[in-house]
Design a protein around this motif. Structure first.
Motif, mmCIF file in Angstrom:
data_model
loop_
_atom_site.group_PDB
_atom_site.id
_atom_site.type_symbol
_atom_site.label_atom_id
_atom_site.label_comp_id
_atom_site.label_asym_id
_atom_site.label_seq_id
_atom_site.Cartn_x
_atom_site.Cartn_y
_atom_site.Cartn_z
ATOM 1 N N PHE A 214 -24.548 26.128 8.833
ATOM 2 C CA PHE A 214 -24.010 25.387 10.426
ATOM 3 C C PHE A 214 -23.194 24.083 9.245
ATOM 4 O O PHE A 214 -22.312 24.063 10.215
ATOM 5 C CB PHE A 214 -25.575 24.954 10.909
ATOM 6 C CG PHE A 214 -25.466 25.609 11.911
ATOM 7 C CD1 PHE A 214 -25.352 25.210 13.178
ATOM 8 C CD2 PHE A 214 -26.395 26.853 12.018
ATOM 9 C CE1 PHE A 214 -25.506 25.626 13.983
ATOM 10 C CE2 PHE A 214 -26.571 27.002 13.542
ATOM 11 C CZ PHE A 214 -26.103 26.288 14.366
ATOM 12 N N VAL A 215 -23.763 23.512 8.612
ATOM 13 C CA VAL A 215 -22.992 22.651 7.886
ATOM 14 C C VAL A 215 -21.979 22.799 7.653
ATOM 15 O O VAL A 215 -20.792 21.897 8.034
ATOM 16 C CB VAL A 215 -23.859 21.961 6.666
ATOM 17 C CG1 VAL A 215 -23.231 20.846 5.699
ATOM 18 C CG2 VAL A 215 -25.076 21.623 6.841
ATOM 19 N N HIS A 312 -9.072 29.087 6.922
ATOM 20 C CA HIS A 312 -9.608 28.852 8.270
ATOM 21 C C HIS A 312 -9.795 30.359 8.996
ATOM 22 O O HIS A 312 -11.214 30.457 9.290
ATOM 23 C CB HIS A 312 -9.005 28.206 9.459
ATOM 24 C CG HIS A 312 -10.024 28.052 10.600
ATOM 25 N ND1 HIS A 312 -9.356 28.748 11.399
ATOM 26 C CD2 HIS A 312 -10.733 26.948 11.051
ATOM 27 C CE1 HIS A 312 -10.681 28.913 12.730
ATOM 28 N NE2 HIS A 312 -10.331 27.126 12.229
ATOM 29 N N SER A 313 -9.262 30.627 9.222
ATOM 30 C CA SER A 313 -9.321 32.945 9.991
ATOM 31 C C SER A 313 -10.580 33.516 9.282
ATOM 32 O O SER A 313 -11.023 35.021 8.872
ATOM 33 C CB SER A 313 -8.144 33.590 10.704
ATOM 34 O OG SER A 313 -7.235 32.628 10.894
ATOM 35 N N LEU A 314 -10.753 33.077 7.279
ATOM 36 C CA LEU A 314 -11.116 34.017 5.991
ATOM 37 C C LEU A 314 -12.345 33.252 6.526
ATOM 38 O O LEU A 314 -13.957 33.928 6.840
ATOM 39 C CB LEU A 314 -10.932 34.149 4.878
ATOM 40 C CG LEU A 314 -9.834 34.902 4.649
ATOM 41 C CD1 LEU A 314 -8.894 34.479 3.784
ATOM 42 C CD2 LEU A 314 -9.835 36.281 5.277
ATOM 43 N N ALA A 315 -12.501 32.020 5.805
ATOM 44 C CA ALA A 315 -14.488 31.197 6.114
ATOM 45 C C ALA A 315 -15.719 31.312 7.697
ATOM 46 O O ALA A 315 -15.897 31.928 7.517
ATOM 47 C CB ALA A 315 -13.824 29.722 5.581
ATOM 48 N N PHE A 316 -14.472 31.089 8.506
ATOM 49 C CA PHE A 316 -15.336 30.943 9.663
ATOM 50 C C PHE A 316 -15.777 31.251 10.039
ATOM 51 O O PHE A 316 -17.040 32.212 10.722
ATOM 52 C CB PHE A 316 -14.901 29.909 10.553
ATOM 53 C CG PHE A 316 -14.444 28.768 9.439
ATOM 54 C CD1 PHE A 316 -15.800 27.813 9.073
ATOM 55 C CD2 PHE A 316 -13.223 27.689 9.375
ATOM 56 C CE1 PHE A 316 -15.992 26.635 7.837
ATOM 57 C CE2 PHE A 316 -13.065 27.121 8.676
ATOM 58 C CZ PHE A 316 -14.002 26.631 8.196
ATOM 59 N N PRO A 317 -14.714 33.610 10.633
ATOM 60 C CA PRO A 317 -15.717 33.886 11.225
ATOM 61 C C PRO A 317 -16.347 34.582 10.527
ATOM 62 O O PRO A 317 -17.828 35.720 10.821
ATOM 63 C CB PRO A 317 -14.510 34.916 11.356
ATOM 64 C CG PRO A 317 -13.193 33.933 11.769
ATOM 65 C CD PRO A 317 -13.655 33.401 10.430
ATOM 66 N N SER A 318 -16.161 34.837 9.473
ATOM 67 C CA SER A 318 -17.237 35.594 7.936
ATOM 68 C C SER A 318 -18.473 34.358 8.167
ATOM 69 O O SER A 318 -20.200 35.523 7.539
ATOM 70 C CB SER A 318 -16.857 35.407 6.528
ATOM 71 O OG SER A 318 -15.717 35.617 6.553
ATOM 72 N N ALA A 319 -18.360 32.983 8.494
ATOM 73 C CA ALA A 319 -19.616 32.705 8.675
ATOM 74 C C ALA A 319 -20.918 32.938 9.577
ATOM 75 O O ALA A 319 -21.765 32.703 10.120
ATOM 76 C CB ALA A 319 -19.055 30.714 8.464
ATOM 77 N N GLY A 337 -25.403 29.330 20.376
ATOM 78 C CA GLY A 337 -25.393 28.639 21.894
ATOM 79 C C GLY A 337 -25.084 27.705 20.703
ATOM 80 O O GLY A 337 -24.506 26.491 21.023
ATOM 81 N N LEU A 338 -26.048 27.195 19.806
ATOM 82 C CA LEU A 338 -26.066 25.982 18.938
ATOM 83 C C LEU A 338 -24.627 25.423 18.336
ATOM 84 O O LEU A 338 -24.250 24.310 17.982
ATOM 85 C CB LEU A 338 -27.620 25.784 18.178
ATOM 86 C CG LEU A 338 -28.163 24.534 17.829
ATOM 87 C CD1 LEU A 338 -27.670 23.496 18.208
ATOM 88 C CD2 LEU A 338 -29.213 24.458 16.421
ATOM 89 N N LEU A 339 -24.850 26.820 17.224
ATOM 90 C CA LEU A 339 -23.668 26.591 16.513
ATOM 91 C C LEU A 339 -22.232 26.122 17.487
ATOM 92 O O LEU A 339 -21.450 25.551 17.071
ATOM 93 C CB LEU A 339 -23.450 28.368 16.040
ATOM 94 C CG LEU A 339 -21.640 28.496 15.396
ATOM 95 C CD1 LEU A 339 -22.036 27.463 13.647
ATOM 96 C CD2 LEU A 339 -21.586 29.802 14.483
#
Length: 395
Positions: A214-215, A312-319, A337-339
């Motif tokens: 989340f962070v 951006h397209s590597l990190a956040f879809p993976s997260a 939903g919280l994310l």
């Protein structure tokens, strides 16, 4: 691929092309109203403010109305808001219109719901890849179109044509959805319950891996949205770029995202796992942000923004995928939903703050963004260790 999916992907492409068409224009359109860098950043943040409420409302409404109806109603009204935006009488009216536009454009959760309707769980990751490719194609195409039709003079009439084209694209997407798109499941007649954010927060806080994800998402998406907001101002100040020049630069941004979605992310995740791909993506982001004010040439300015979007397209879809995979089925809805809400808060609060930093020193946002991502990378390193320990314990 399910035959009901391509019409959705076409609608996503058209809609995102219209949305992204506006992005390179905003710094220059704001100057029509003599807006400061802080106020121009508010134009970016206003859309996200409306968007978070739209995502919650339209996701629930699509269960009641059906996905198709929500798509053609919202995209039609969003098209009308673009027309209103083209003729906004002052800055605060423009900001208010952007909030309304963001609300009626908050349909990504509806698209994801449609994907869940037409694809079984074992194919969903691949289907989401198609969705990401349609998104990135629209993001690459739209800004170029906006730049081509923008005038050179910083005056309201210079921006009427591209903004009206954005409205036309949105209305075109609405007509397409009305004629071609078909619901995969019958609407239930009632909306899904609201996400239980308090329960999700307590659950995430108690899970060290999820809390770190989340962070990472919050800091990363906040920094990326801020770079998107100040890049037009920074490139104008450094290179004398117009909206037309910036439109071509955004082609590299969309191209970086498309390259990551189609070529990189699958093989990298297969070889290294999501946690290490997050680290790779964050490293790309830090490098792009640090080098931008140091090298400071038009060519590298474009190339580094492409690298920024790749990271951006590597990190956040993976997260997001790692978060979903480590969340039990009964908590998926509230946790995701919280994310979404957490990321939206970052997109709302960070751009105006970075706009204020730009007013102090034009290079300061790049260093502040790199610092935020470096902090996220340290937390990602902890997530890698936690995941490794979890996997070791399971074997």
């Amino acid at each position: 691929m399910d035959k009901r999916l391509p019409p959705l992907l076409v609608a996503v492409f058209i809609n995102i092309a219209g949305f992204s068409l506006i992005l390179p224009l905003l710094p220059f359109y704001g100057q029509v109203f003599s807006a400061s860098s802080f106020e121009i950043a508010l134009l970016f943040a206003a859309y996200s403010f409306g968007n978070v409420f739209g995502e919650i409302h339209w996701g629930r409404q699509s269960d009641s109305w059906g996905r198709r109806k929500v798509f053609y109603v919202t995209t039609f009204i969003a098209g009308l808001t673009y027309i209103a935006f083209a003729f906004a009488p002052n800055l605060w009216a423009a900001i208010a219109i952007r909030i309304v536009s963001g609300f009626f454009s908050g349909t990504l959760s509806v698209a994801q719901g449609f994907i869940a309707d037409v694809s079984p769980p074992e194919r969903r990751a691949k289907t989401m890849g198609y969705f990401g490719a349609a998104f990135s194609l629209g993001f690459a195409f739209g800004p170029v179109l906006g730049g081509l039709f923008a005038g050179e003079e910083v005056a309201a009439q210079s921006f009427h044509a591209p903004i009206l084209i954005a409205g036309a694209l949105s209305i075109m997407a609405s007509i397409w959805c009305f004629i071609v798109l078909r619901d995969a499941v019958e609407p239930s007649g009632k909306g899904r319950p609201l996400p239980k954010y308090s329960e999700a927060f307590a659950f995430v806080s108690a899970e060290p891996l999820l809390a770190r994800l989340f962070v990472i998402s919050f800091f990363g998406i906040a920094a990326f949205a801020s770079m998107e907001a100040i890049y037009g101002l920074w490139s104008e100040a450094n290179f004398g770029w117009s909206a037309k020049d910036l439109g071509w630069a955004f082609l590299a941004i969309g191209g970086g995202g498309l390259f990551a979605q189609l070529v990189l992310i699958g093989p990298l995740v297969a070889r290294f796992g999501e946690a290490r791909v997050i680290m790779i993506g964050l490293a790309c982001l830090v490098l792009a942000m640090l080098l931008q004010p140091i090298i400071r040439t038009p060519f590298t300015g474009v190339a580094l923004m492409g690298l920024l979007m790749t990271g951006h397209s590597l990190a956040f879809p993976s997260a997001g995928a790692l978060l979903s995979r480590n969340t039990p089925p009964e908590r998926q809805g509230s946790t995701m939903g919280l994310l979404m809400a957490s990321n939206a808060i970052g997109r709302i609060l960070a751009p105006p703050a970075f706009g204020a930093l730009f007013a102090l020193n034009m290079d300061l946002p790049w260093y502040a963004g790199a610092g935020m991502i470096a902090l996220a990378a340290l937390i990602a390193l902890q997530a890698v260790r936690l995941l490794d320990a979890k996997l070791a314990a399971a074997t």
